[in-house]
Design a protein around this motif. Structure first.
Motif, PDB file in Angstrom:
ATOM      1  N   GLU A   1      39.292  45.552  42.346  1.00 13.08           N
ATOM      2  CA  GLU A   1      39.401  46.169  43.679  1.00 13.08           C
ATOM      3  C   GLU A   1      39.779  45.140  44.744  1.00 13.08           C
ATOM      4  O   GLU A   1      40.582  45.408  45.622  1.00 13.08           O
ATOM      5  CB  GLU A   1      38.087  46.878  44.035  1.00 13.08           C
ATOM      6  CG  GLU A   1      37.870  48.109  43.148  1.00 13.08           C
ATOM      7  CD  GLU A   1      36.447  48.614  43.173  1.00 13.08           C
ATOM      8  OE1 GLU A   1      35.919  48.882  44.261  1.00 13.08           O
ATOM      9  OE2 GLU A   1      35.858  48.730  42.079  1.00 13.08           O
ATOM     10  N   ILE A   2      39.177  43.963  44.646  1.00 15.45           N
ATOM     11  CA  ILE A   2      39.491  42.925  45.639  1.00 15.45           C
ATOM     12  C   ILE A   2      40.773  42.198  45.230  1.00 15.45           C
ATOM     13  O   ILE A   2      41.525  41.715  46.074  1.00 15.45           O
ATOM     14  CB  ILE A   2      38.302  41.933  45.755  1.00 15.45           C
ATOM     15  CG1 ILE A   2      37.028  42.682  46.177  1.00 15.45           C
ATOM     16  CG2 ILE A   2      38.601  40.783  46.700  1.00 15.45           C
ATOM     17  CD1 ILE A   2      35.744  41.876  46.078  1.00 15.45           C
ATOM     18  N   GLY A   3      41.008  42.135  43.902  1.00 12.18           N
ATOM     19  CA  GLY A   3      42.198  41.423  43.406  1.00 12.18           C
ATOM     20  C   GLY A   3      42.049  39.914  43.527  1.00 12.18           C
ATOM     21  O   GLY A   3      43.026  39.191  43.722  1.00 12.18           O
ATOM     22  N   GLY A   4      40.818  39.420  43.419  1.00 13.02           N
ATOM     23  CA  GLY A   4      40.546  37.987  43.579  1.00 13.02           C
ATOM     24  C   GLY A   4      41.166  37.161  42.454  1.00 13.02           C
ATOM     25  O   GLY A   4      41.387  37.656  41.355  1.00 13.02           O
ATOM     26  N   PRO A   5      41.484  35.892  42.729  1.00 16.12           N
ATOM     27  CA  PRO A   5      42.032  35.009  41.695  1.00 16.12           C
ATOM     28  C   PRO A   5      41.113  34.951  40.475  1.00 16.12           C
ATOM     29  O   PRO A   5      39.893  35.079  40.601  1.00 16.12           O
ATOM     30  CB  PRO A   5      42.095  33.649  42.396  1.00 16.12           C
ATOM     31  CG  PRO A   5      42.138  33.958  43.850  1.00 16.12           C
ATOM     32  CD  PRO A   5      41.359  35.218  44.031  1.00 16.12           C
ATOM     33  N   ASP A   6      41.702  34.738  39.332  1.00 17.57           N
ATOM     34  CA  ASP A   6      40.958  34.773  38.076  1.00 17.57           C
ATOM     35  C   ASP A   6      40.195  33.455  37.858  1.00 17.57           C
ATOM     36  O   ASP A   6      40.486  32.681  36.950  1.00 17.57           O
ATOM     37  CB  ASP A   6      41.953  35.041  36.940  1.00 17.57           C
ATOM     38  CG  ASP A   6      41.233  35.390  35.652  1.00 17.57           C
ATOM     39  OD1 ASP A   6      39.997  35.524  35.690  1.00 17.57           O
ATOM     40  OD2 ASP A   6      41.908  35.491  34.616  1.00 17.57           O
ATOM     41  N   VAL A   7      39.255  33.208  38.777  1.00 18.97           N
ATOM     42  CA  VAL A   7      38.452  31.972  38.683  1.00 18.97           C
ATOM     43  C   VAL A   7      36.966  32.293  38.749  1.00 18.97           C
ATOM     44  O   VAL A   7      36.140  31.406  38.943  1.00 18.97           O
ATOM     45  CB  VAL A   7      38.783  31.000  39.841  1.00 18.97           C
ATOM     46  CG1 VAL A   7      40.164  30.419  39.668  1.00 18.97           C
ATOM     47  CG2 VAL A   7      38.628  31.682  41.193  1.00 18.97           C
ATOM     48  N   PHE A   8      36.614  33.576  38.595  1.00 18.32           N
ATOM     49  CA  PHE A   8      35.236  33.998  38.794  1.00 18.32           C
ATOM     50  C   PHE A   8      34.950  35.028  37.712  1.00 18.32           C
ATOM     51  O   PHE A   8      35.498  36.124  37.734  1.00 18.32           O
ATOM     52  CB  PHE A   8      35.139  34.616  40.205  1.00 18.32           C
ATOM     53  CG  PHE A   8      33.737  34.863  40.696  1.00 18.32           C
ATOM     54  CD1 PHE A   8      32.631  34.274  40.108  1.00 18.32           C
ATOM     55  CD2 PHE A   8      33.538  35.702  41.799  1.00 18.32           C
ATOM     56  CE1 PHE A   8      31.358  34.503  40.594  1.00 18.32           C
ATOM     57  CE2 PHE A   8      32.272  35.931  42.291  1.00 18.32           C
ATOM     58  CZ  PHE A   8      31.184  35.332  41.685  1.00 18.32           C
ATOM     59  N   GLU A   9      34.092  34.650  36.736  1.00 15.82           N
ATOM     60  CA  GLU A   9      33.933  35.462  35.535  1.00 15.82           C
ATOM     61  C   GLU A   9      32.469  35.609  35.142  1.00 15.82           C
ATOM     62  O   GLU A   9      31.609  34.868  35.621  1.00 15.82           O
ATOM     63  CB  GLU A   9      34.682  34.791  34.371  1.00 15.82           C
ATOM     64  CG  GLU A   9      36.132  35.205  34.246  1.00 15.82           C
ATOM     65  CD  GLU A   9      36.307  36.607  33.656  1.00 15.82           C
ATOM     66  OE1 GLU A   9      35.289  37.297  33.417  1.00 15.82           O
ATOM     67  OE2 GLU A   9      37.466  37.021  33.466  1.00 15.82           O
ATOM     68  N   ILE A  10      32.243  36.545  34.238  1.00 22.15           N
ATOM     69  CA  ILE A  10      30.895  36.782  33.719  1.00 22.15           C
ATOM     70  C   ILE A  10      30.962  36.767  32.200  1.00 22.15           C
ATOM     71  O   ILE A  10      31.954  37.218  31.625  1.00 22.15           O
ATOM     72  CB  ILE A  10      30.376  38.143  34.240  1.00 22.15           C
ATOM     73  CG1 ILE A  10      28.962  38.456  33.719  1.00 22.15           C
ATOM     74  CG2 ILE A  10      31.311  39.280  33.888  1.00 22.15           C
ATOM     75  CD1 ILE A  10      28.341  39.710  34.370  1.00 22.15           C
ATOM     76  N   VAL A  11      29.942  36.206  31.571  1.00 27.18           N
ATOM     77  CA  VAL A  11      29.782  36.389  30.119  1.00 27.18           C
ATOM     78  C   VAL A  11      28.386  36.946  29.910  1.00 27.18           C
ATOM     79  O   VAL A  11      27.438  36.544  30.596  1.00 27.18           O
ATOM     80  CB  VAL A  11      29.979  35.075  29.318  1.00 27.18           C
ATOM     81  CG1 VAL A  11      31.430  34.650  29.314  1.00 27.18           C
ATOM     82  CG2 VAL A  11      29.084  33.942  29.828  1.00 27.18           C
ATOM     83  N   ASN A  12      28.271  37.879  28.973  1.00 29.17           N
ATOM     84  CA  ASN A  12      26.997  38.573  28.772  1.00 29.17           C
ATOM     85  C   ASN A  12      26.359  38.223  27.443  1.00 29.17           C
ATOM     86  O   ASN A  12      27.051  38.022  26.444  1.00 29.17           O
ATOM     87  CB  ASN A  12      27.225  40.093  28.828  1.00 29.17           C
ATOM     88  CG  ASN A  12      27.232  40.596  30.255  1.00 29.17           C
ATOM     89  OD1 ASN A  12      26.358  40.241  31.047  1.00 29.17           O
ATOM     90  ND2 ASN A  12      28.225  41.395  30.600  1.00 29.17           N
TER      91      ASN A  12
END
Ligand code: NAD
Length: 520
Positions: free
Chosen positions: A200-211
């Motif tokens: 939705e924000i289209g933020g750069p791909d530098v912020f991620e989650i691993v579960n």
């Protein structure tokens, strides 16, 4: 007990791909034991892939500069403000928090984005450093701060956003890429926000989650350049030992067993109200909770009575968008077992359990607010972190005894002192803790201007203020020559004439007293 449930209608956010094929884990609503999501579990290969992805994009993120990075975080702030009810619903479902406390996480984060957005450059921008020595004045000295490329953030279940995004904000502002491993107990609200960052924000791909569980956290430790860990001191030790293998720096925010001292000069009503909030906020599942209350003898009986009365007014249950409860469920089922064990041990050793003291009826994980009077340092509830809705009150002769007993703990996160301001401040200065509040509780966490972190077994490293962002960067000193002469006096060749000149010059500048400076 009012237990109005908030049902989650949100689809469970998923990670970007499978970990170990077919492996998954369930997220349960602790207020009623219902399963609210099933998420794929990210194994070591997936973790490595995610870290490699953000690592590749980090240089461009760093190159955006403070202004450019701030623009993206401002968009994240606005998204959170626009979706605060949706996130609060989701968080209530996974944590069992009451509404005020679920919603409060977003308030903290939006303020923190503004805080670091405005100050990052002042804290970690290029520095011009004047040389201390006249001989070095011929050089320009600069320090630039460069980020660790990828910061891994491992977080616990008690504040799923504050203790994950709250650390990601300074890391991202510093120019790091960030991968968060949330607690497997509470990954949903964070997952939703990370999905929004991407889609939705289209933020750069530098912020991620691993579960996943501990193994996923451990896999992350092996891949990143800096580890920000918040959790128990037991796991913190493992993380630090593992990180040491690769010489990866860590910052550890660990457990607390925080004391509050009530001096005879204290305002009784404020102390009682503060102790009640400090002990039972978030069902006592706060690292900085008031767990041990040291009260001076002349006011002890009145304090215990008024505290018990005040705690008796708290409403337990899950409310909705309209506030209606003060104390929610417990989030992590094994934590109730620990609470029961500590209360039973205190009873056996002669303490009085004045309110609560018995596990509530199911479904769900409920434990009522519990006041234990006449506690002492032989009891587990005093010696160890209970991390539940329980407070132990201990009678002390005077301020000196209170300080000695407050410091008699392997933890040292925060301390609180109530009394006449000057006297209470002097007592607060003597506490062995990363922070102390005078005539207030917990509030230092919201004063993001000052460092927050633990001494002793409560951690290594600090969040907030300048410390909270500087830990994500490394200084690079730049020493720049001003005059490009062909040779410096300290270069080769070493001749007798040079020796004499250098000696005269360095003696002149380094010696004290005119005679000695002139070599007489
Ligand atoms: P925990 O130590 O069990 O787990 C914390 C995180 O570490 C979880 O995400 C977990 O999956 C992960 N993990 C587990 N084993 C791991 C391993 N070997 N390697 C890497 N990651 C691993 O803690 P918890 O039960 O989730 O949280 C409660 C604790 O957190 C309490 O002790 C509380 O005081 C502490 N806490 C401290 C602060 C602070 O700022 N000092 C704040 C909140 C909570």
């Amino acid at each position: 007990m009012a237990t109005t449930q908030t049902s989650s209608t949100h689809a469970a956010p998923t990670t970007n791909g499978a970990g170990a094929p077919g492996e998954s884990f369930e997220v349960v609503n602790p207020a009623d034991d219902s399963v609210i999501a099933t998420l794929p579990l990210d194994g070591p290969e997936r973790v490595a892939e995610v870290v490699a992805g953000v690592r590749a994009n980090q240089p461009a993120w760093e190159a955006l500069g403070f202004k450019g990075r701030r623009r993206w975080l401002d968009k994240l702030r606005d998204w959170m403000l626009d979706h605060s009810d949706e996130i609060a619903d989701l968080m209530q479902a996974e944590t069992g928090k009451v509404r005020a406390e679920a919603a409060g996480e977003m308030v903290y984060l939006t303020d923190l984005i503004n805080f670091y957005g405005r100050r990052a450059k002042r804290f970690i921008g290029d520095e011009k450093v004047p040389a201390h020595s006249p001989l070095m004045k011929v050089k320009k000295l600069r320090v630039q701060y460069r980020p660790f490329p990828v910061a891994g953030i491992i977080s616990p279940w008690n504040f799923p956003l504050i203790l994950s995004i709250g650390d990601a904000i300074p890391a991202l502002m510093a120019g790091c890429a960030v991968v968060i491993k949330p607690s497997e107990i509470t990954p949903l609200a964070l997952g939703r926000i990370l999905l929004a960052w991407k889609e939705e924000i289209g933020g750069p791909d530098v912020f991620e989650i691993v579960n996943g569980r501990g193994e996923t956290g451990s896999a992350l430790v092996d891949q990143v350049d800096f580890v920000q860990f918040t959790g128990s001191d037991r796991t913190g030790r493992k993380v630090m030992a593992q990180a040491a293998e690769r010489l990866t720096p860590v910052s550890l925010e660990l457990g607390g067993n925080d004391p509050m001292i009530v001096l005879r000069s204290a305002d009784m009503e404020r102390s009682v109200n503060a102790a009640t909030w400090g002990a039972f906020q978030n069902s006592g599942q706060v690292c900085m909770s008031v767990e041990r209350l040291y009260v001076e003898e002349p006011i002890y009986d009145e304090f215990v009575q008024r505290l018990t009365d005040e705690v008796g007014t708290l409403r337990q249950g899950i409310d909705g968008a309209e506030y209606g409860s003060e104390v929610g469920a417990m989030t992590f089922p094994p934590q109730i077992d620990l609470v029961e064990k500590h209360v039973a041990d205190a009873r056996e050793r002669g303490a009085r359990v004045l309110t609560g003291g018995e596990r509530g009826p199911g479904p769900g994980d409920w434990y009522p607010p519990t006041v234990i009077a006449d506690a002492d340092h032989s009891m587990e509830v005093v010696k160890e972190e209970t991390f539940g809705p329980v407070v132990a009150v201990i009678k002390v002769r005077d301020a000196d005894e209170a300080v000695r007993m407050a410091n008699d703990s392997r933890h040292g996160l925060t301390g609180y002192v109530f009394g006449k301001t000057r006297e209470a401040t002097e007592v607060a200065r003597r506490l062995e803790a990363g922070a102390a509040c005078v005539n207030d509780v917990l509030i230092n966490f919201l004063a993001s201007d000052v460092p927050m972190g633990g001494w002793k077994d409560s951690g290594i490293g600090f969040r907030h203020g300048e410390y909270g962002i500087k830990k994500f960067v490394r200084p690079e000193s730049l020493v720049i020559n001003r005059f490009n002469q062909k040779r410096e006096p300290i270069y080769f060749p070493y001749t007798e004439k040079r020796r004499r000149t250098l000696r005269r010059v360095t003696t002149f500048f380094n010696a004290r007293g005119l005679k000695r400076r002139l070599g007489r």
